[in-house]
Scaffold this active site. Structure first.
Site, PDB file in Angstrom:
ATOM      1  N   GLN B 160     -17.960  20.292 -15.689  1.00  0.00           N
ATOM      2  CA  GLN B 160     -18.373  19.107 -16.432  1.00  0.00           C
ATOM      3  C   GLN B 160     -18.189  17.869 -15.572  1.00  0.00           C
ATOM      4  O   GLN B 160     -17.153  17.709 -14.938  1.00  0.00           O
ATOM      5  CB  GLN B 160     -17.528  18.952 -17.700  1.00  0.00           C
ATOM      6  CG  GLN B 160     -17.804  20.036 -18.720  1.00  0.00           C
ATOM      7  CD  GLN B 160     -16.938  19.887 -19.961  1.00  0.00           C
ATOM      8  OE1 GLN B 160     -15.935  19.187 -19.949  1.00  0.00           O
ATOM      9  NE2 GLN B 160     -17.335  20.556 -21.031  1.00  0.00           N
ATOM     10  N   SER B 163     -15.629  12.649 -17.203  1.00  0.00           N
ATOM     11  CA  SER B 163     -14.659  11.562 -17.047  1.00  0.00           C
ATOM     12  C   SER B 163     -14.933  10.749 -15.789  1.00  0.00           C
ATOM     13  O   SER B 163     -15.462  11.266 -14.799  1.00  0.00           O
ATOM     14  CB  SER B 163     -13.243  12.124 -16.965  1.00  0.00           C
ATOM     15  OG  SER B 163     -12.869  12.679 -18.191  1.00  0.00           O
ATOM     16  N   GLU B 280     -16.490  29.911 -29.987  1.00  0.00           N
ATOM     17  CA  GLU B 280     -15.275  30.721 -29.828  1.00  0.00           C
ATOM     18  C   GLU B 280     -14.067  29.902 -30.282  1.00  0.00           C
ATOM     19  O   GLU B 280     -13.077  29.784 -29.578  1.00  0.00           O
ATOM     20  CB  GLU B 280     -15.100  31.171 -28.373  1.00  0.00           C
ATOM     21  CG  GLU B 280     -16.163  32.146 -27.890  1.00  0.00           C
ATOM     22  CD  GLU B 280     -17.360  31.428 -27.293  1.00  0.00           C
ATOM     23  OE1 GLU B 280     -17.418  30.196 -27.415  1.00  0.00           O
ATOM     24  OE2 GLU B 280     -18.228  32.086 -26.713  1.00  0.00           O
ATOM     25  N   GLU B 411      -1.965  11.241 -27.425  1.00  0.00           N
ATOM     26  CA  GLU B 411      -2.142   9.994 -28.183  1.00  0.00           C
ATOM     27  C   GLU B 411      -3.476  10.019 -28.940  1.00  0.00           C
ATOM     28  O   GLU B 411      -3.567   9.543 -30.084  1.00  0.00           O
ATOM     29  CB  GLU B 411      -2.095   8.781 -27.254  1.00  0.00           C
ATOM     30  CG  GLU B 411      -0.707   8.448 -26.739  1.00  0.00           C
ATOM     31  CD  GLU B 411      -0.136   9.514 -25.806  1.00  0.00           C
ATOM     32  OE1 GLU B 411      -0.926  10.192 -25.108  1.00  0.00           O
ATOM     33  OE2 GLU B 411       1.092   9.680 -25.782  1.00  0.00           O
TER      34      GLU B 411
END
Lengths: 318, 427
Positions: B160, B163, B280, B411
């Site tokens: 991926q 970020s 899944e 958080e």
């Protein structure tokens, strides 16, 4: 609602066999009731009485016991439950923090060192002193003094799951306070505004409540799992057949979880309600005081902790 | 923190904790079996997969470590993944026309992951699963035909590219830009991605880039399925505290991508990344097995850790007490996981179940590794028979910290629990 009314709908009978006039061993119903009584700050001597009734029901062919059990199931008599101090040669023995003692007209006192329990059915046989060091104002208890040699001796091993039930129901009682006060504090955090917004919209408050909610779920599930082990038939065919050891282990886990966690959790909820924390008579305080007393009646986390260490086989490993 | 923090788990390794209902319209609808039938089926499947792993399984290098050591290791891993797909173990819940099993039950996913852990066998990262489900739900017919078989054959490993240095938990702040190419053919993408697991050996990546900077933060993002060897890509592994390099930073410098790479719709990337497609979901149940193993390791090390007088740590009451406290926390979290799995299998999951489970599991895991270090560090010697356990605990002490961040930091999880379970306002 007073105790006779609750007894009338069957509360004392959840853990008494059907042939003795009860519902069998319905730890699920007993624990659910204990949780609701805790949430309601009810004064019923439920944990000790349920444990006593269960123990007495194991004894057959004894007219005194039969009569006492019948009185308990009918809501007319109360048998308190506690633990005796060792015999120190003074001629009397004391049981501290006996659940339900001031109102009781019978006592079942454990003497674990001698593998015995002592049954007292005549109030003339004991002296009780109401607790002066108890936080809890929602239930009564007493320290009880009995003369050495008095009381009827019963074999501890013949009393069924009385001790485990007592600890389970104290944990379930404290769980009721945890759930009720968590709900109320969450609602408060959503309503109470400071600096122009709800305090629950600040991470300092919200994240702590989230942690408490996770912890409360863990406690609830552990109590439920301990309850499940009282009824192997209902546990489904994935679980191994359960023996007494499984019950003791899961009750210790549940007791340890709740008695070490609930007081701190409630104390932090108190903190999150801010200025209310200065007083000692708001609902939240009554619950914190009650769960601390539940922990003390269960000999605080240490008893469950030692029991768990034993059941895991960690002592005398060499 | 900023008031507009996004609520979804950050991109990296998010799939198993996703909480949204599946958006997989393509998924096969099947009759739900009764509990007893499901249990029989699970038991039979457990025996099948256990034998399969014993015969073909490739070991896991270390907990959380998936990048191959060398070319030979990579060949083994790809062959093992291919065998898991071919055997109907991985990808069993996919639509039948893409290789899924008609007799698949969600409980099989739970059993598979438990057995992979118990058998210490290499297991794919959740995000690999997510790539497949994203393709199934949002891919074009051509993309599915081209790419899904290559996942099943082990030819394609996916990563991926989500970020960025300034967009982690707040993923919608991403700044990688996809500008229309001057020649009118597709886009040129420039930007920096980070924390991309497996990027150094992945063949394909799911890239998020901003195609329209003039609309709302969430509205101008497009998802692309791209080969990882396009000109202009620079992939640099990051060595982590464990000594392994699982993550990479990926620099994109005018990387040309075309309409054929778009996943879903142009400017529709936010929907692709937040739709929580991992079917899944029952994989989360394997956390219970992880905790059980961790606790067994703790007791083992407490028996093996010796003091000056020859006594074992476990002989001492303070250590016994700490283990007892750890044990009730372990059982609490195992019950939380079991409770969640039961709801998943009944398709009655609550949106907060994933965050509750992730928060409880990852935080307790760190606490257990800290207790392990305390026991190890207090000892004069460790019995040599426990050397492997000691090494594993040291590794987990470091790796456990990553788990409280990846897939949504604790958080973020607390915020999700606060809003979704407790109904509190957004903080």
């Amino acid at each position: 609602m007073g105790w006779p009314t609750l007894a009338g709908i069957g509360l004392p009978a959840f853990c008494v066999p059907e042939e003795r006039g009860g519902f069998g061993l319905r730890a699920d119903a007993a624990a659910a009731s204990a949780t609701e009584l805790g949430a309601a700050l009810h004064g019923a001597p439920f944990a000790g009485l349920t444990a006593s009734a269960h123990a007495l029901a194991q004894i057959t062919g004894d007219a005194v016991v039969d009569e006492l059990l019948e009185g308990i199931l009918g809501g007319e008599r109360i048998c308190a439950f506690g633990r005796l101090s060792p015999d120190d040669g003074t001629g009397t023995r004391t049981a501290r923090q006996v659940d339900g003692a001031p109102a009781a007209d019978a006592l079942l006192l454990l003497d674990p060192r001698r593998e015995r329990a002592l049954l007292f059915t005549d109030p003339a046989d004991w002296q009780s002193r109401p607790l002066t060091d108890s936080f809890d104002v929602s239930r009564s208890g007493a320290d009880v003094t009995v003369p050495v040699g008095a009381g009827r001796e019963l074999e501890l091993g013949a009393l069924g799951h009385a001790v485990e039930l007592y600890h389970l129901l104290l944990a379930a009682d404290a769980l009721g306070s945890v759930r009720r006060m968590l709900d109320r504090t969450v609602a408060y955090a959503a309503q109470r505004h400071t600096f122009g917004r709800p305090i629950g919209a600040t991470q300092a408050v919200q994240h702590r409540l989230a942690d408490h909610a996770v912890r409360a779920r863990g406690m609830s599930l552990l109590v439920a799992e301990a309850v499940r082990h009282f009824d192997p038939a209902a546990s489904g065919d994935t679980a191994p057949p359960d023996e007494g050891g499984g019950i003791a282990r899961w009750v210790s886990l549940a007791g340890l979880s709740v008695s070490s966690g609930a007081p701190h959790l409630l104390h932090d909820l108190l903190q999150l309600t801010g200025g209310i924390g200065f007083t000692w008579e708001y609902g939240l305080h009554f619950h914190e005081r009650r769960v601390r007393q539940d922990a003390r009646l269960a000999a605080n986390p240490r008893a469950a902790l030692r029991s768990l260490v034993l059941s895991e086989g960690w002592t005398n490993v060499r | 923190m900023s008031a507009d923090t996004d609520t979804q788990a950050s991109g990296d390794t998010q799939a198993s904790t996703d909480t949204q209902a599946s958006g997989d319209a393509d998924r096969d609808a099947g009759a739900r079996p009764d509990a007893a039938g499901s249990r029989r089926s699970a038991d039979a499947y457990r025996a099948e997969i256990r034998a399969f792993i014993a015969e073909h399984g490739v070991p896991m290098p270390a907990e959380g470590v998936r990048v191959p050591r060398d070319a030979e290791h990579e060949r083994e891993i790809r062959a093992w993944l291919a065998a898991l797909y071919a055997g109907g173990h991985l990808g069993a819940g996919w639509p039948v026309r893409w290789g899924g099993r008609a007799d698949h039950l969600p409980v099989h996913d739970l059993v598979l992951m438990e057995e992979l852990i118990l058998g210490d066998a290499y297991r794919p990262l959740d995000q690999v699963m997510l790539a497949a489900h994203t393709l199934i739900a949002f891919g074009s017919e051509e993309q599915k035909r081209e790419l899904l078989p290559k996942i099943r054959s082990g030819e394609h490993i996916w990563c991926q590219l989500f970020s960025e240095p300034e967009a982690g938990s707040d993923l919608a702040a991403l700044r990688a830009r996809a500008r229309p190419a001057p020649d009118g053919d597709g886009w040129l993408v420039s930007g920096q991605k980070i924390w991309s697991t497996d990027a150094q050996w992945a063949d394909m990546g799911t890239l998020l880039a901003r195609t329209d900077p003039d609309v709302g933060r969430h509205a101008g993002i497009t998802a692309f399925a791209i080969p990882m060897n396009l000109p202009g890509m620079d992939i640099r592994p990051i060595r982590e505290m464990t000594g392994h390099a699982e993550f990479c930073e990926v620099f994109l410098d005018d990387v040309r991508v075309g309409p054929e790479h778009v996943l879903g719709e142009v400017n529709g990337g936010w929907k692709v990344v937040t739709s929580g497609l991992a079917s899944e979901r029952a994989f989360v149940g394997a956390n219970s097995v992880q905790l059980e193993r961790m606790f067994t390791d703790l007791v083992t090390i407490a028996r093996a850790a010796r003091f000056d007088d020859g006594s074992a740590a476990l002989d001492h009451e303070d250590v016994q007490a700490k283990l007892a406290e750890a044990l009730y926390r372990v059982e609490e979290v195992r019950l939380i996981v079991r409770d969640t799995v039961e709801r998943i299998l009944l398709d009655e999951e609550h949106p907060s179940d994933g965050p509750v489970g992730k928060l409880a599991f990852t935080e307790l895991n760190v606490a257990l590794t800290e207790l392990a270090m305390e026991i190890i560090d207090s000892a004069v010697t460790i019995d040599p028979s426990a050397a492997d356990v000691s090494a594993r605990l040291h590794h987990n002490f470091l790796w456990g910290r990553a788990m409280t961040i990846s897939g949504g930091a604790s958080e973020i999880m607390r915020g999700l629990v606060g809003r979704q379970l407790l109904g509190l306002p957004r903080a």
